[in-house]
Structures are given as structure tokens and as C-alpha cells.
Design a protein around this motif. Structure first.
Motif, PDB file in Angstrom:
ATOM      1  N   PHE A  66       0.859  -1.177   0.000  1.00 29.38           N
ATOM      2  CA  PHE A  66       0.000   0.000   0.000  1.00 29.38           C
ATOM      3  C   PHE A  66       0.896   1.228   0.000  1.00 29.38           C
ATOM      4  O   PHE A  66       2.030   1.199   0.450  1.00 29.38           O
ATOM      5  CB  PHE A  66      -0.967   0.005   1.194  1.00 29.38           C
ATOM      6  CG  PHE A  66      -0.285  -0.006   2.528  1.00 29.38           C
ATOM      7  CD1 PHE A  66      -0.026   1.171   3.196  1.00 29.38           C
ATOM      8  CD2 PHE A  66       0.091  -1.200   3.113  1.00 29.38           C
ATOM      9  CE1 PHE A  66       0.611   1.147   4.423  1.00 29.38           C
ATOM     10  CE2 PHE A  66       0.725  -1.227   4.334  1.00 29.38           C
ATOM     11  CZ  PHE A  66       0.980  -0.040   4.991  1.00 29.38           C
ATOM     12  N   LYS A  70      -2.065   6.547   0.513  1.00 28.29           N
ATOM     13  CA  LYS A  70      -3.285   5.832   0.932  1.00 28.29           C
ATOM     14  C   LYS A  70      -3.341   5.697   2.452  1.00 28.29           C
ATOM     15  O   LYS A  70      -4.381   5.913   3.070  1.00 28.29           O
ATOM     16  CB  LYS A  70      -3.317   4.455   0.274  1.00 28.29           C
ATOM     17  CG  LYS A  70      -4.551   3.657   0.565  1.00 28.29           C
ATOM     18  CD  LYS A  70      -4.538   2.339  -0.174  1.00 28.29           C
ATOM     19  CE  LYS A  70      -5.753   1.512   0.152  1.00 28.29           C
ATOM     20  NZ  LYS A  70      -5.741   0.223  -0.534  1.00 28.29           N
ATOM     21  N   GLN A  74      -6.058   7.277   5.133  1.00 25.74           N
ATOM     22  CA  GLN A  74      -6.829   6.410   6.028  1.00 25.74           C
ATOM     23  C   GLN A  74      -6.742   6.872   7.483  1.00 25.74           C
ATOM     24  O   GLN A  74      -7.727   6.820   8.211  1.00 25.74           O
ATOM     25  CB  GLN A  74      -6.340   4.977   5.923  1.00 25.74           C
ATOM     26  CG  GLN A  74      -6.791   4.277   4.681  1.00 25.74           C
ATOM     27  CD  GLN A  74      -6.283   2.846   4.624  1.00 25.74           C
ATOM     28  OE1 GLN A  74      -5.446   2.427   5.407  1.00 25.74           O
ATOM     29  NE2 GLN A  74      -6.807   2.086   3.671  1.00 25.74           N
TER      30      GLN A  74
END
Length: 103
Positions: A66, A70, A74
Motif C-alpha cells: 500500500f 493511501k 486512512q
């Protein structure tokens, strides 16, 4: 009871009695102070422990990687650079550990 080695002693000894004040650990015998971050990849970081543990969990539990962007979105962190540096440190450490077993 948490057992830690007193780093200030001339001969290493295990501390069985300590005063735990938040994230600092202090020896009752010699009053040497240390933290949970010292000697780890989290040393000299201002990011919270929760960010580090969430990143460690995601790195070890997901098959696909990831991105730092990202992860930043989050957790709702404002700046990209510290998150990128944290993930870079973790990936570098994980790569070093993996390479030792292949020799």
C-alpha cells in the motif's frame, strides 16, 4: 512484571523493579531514564505509537503493498512526508531482516 536491562550499569543487570511513568521507564536503583522508543526504529520520531503499530500491522498482514498516500488518507494525517519516512524505515528494516536469512 516487565523485565528490562539497565543500560547505565557497568555490568548489565535485569531490572525487576522500575517506575513506569507513561512512556518513560526509570530504574529505582540508579534512576536511569529510558523510553519505549529508544533503541528501536521508532526512535526520534514524533509520530504516535498508534500510527507505527497500524503501519506494522498492515505491512505484515496484507499480501499487496500500500502507498504512503493511501495510509495517510486512512489515518487522517495532514502531512505526507512523515508518513512516507515511517513506511520507508519499516520497509527498509523488513528488507534487511529478510536478506539475513537468505545468506
Amino acid at each position: 512484571m516487565l523485565k528490562r536491562i539497565c543500560l547505565s550499569a557497568t555490568l548489565p543487570r535485569i531490572l525487576t523493579q522500575h517506575v513506569n511513568t507513561g512512556f518513560d521507564i526509570r530504574s529505582k536503583e540508579c534512576r536511569f531514564r529510558t523510553s519505549l522508543r529508544s533503541g528501536t526504529v521508532m526512535e526520534n520520531s514524533k509520530l504516535p505509537f498508534l500510527y507505527w503499530y497500524m503501519a506494522m500491522h498492515l505491512l505484515t498482514s496484507t499480501k499487496k503493498g500500500f502507498s504512503a498516500l493511501k495510509f495517510q488518507r486512512q489515518i487522517g494525517h495532514k502531512r505526507y512526508e512523515p508518513i512516507w519516512a515511517m513506511l520507508h524505515k519499516l520497509r527498509m528494516i523488513m528488507g534487511q531482516k529478510g536478506m539475513q536469512g537468505r545468506n
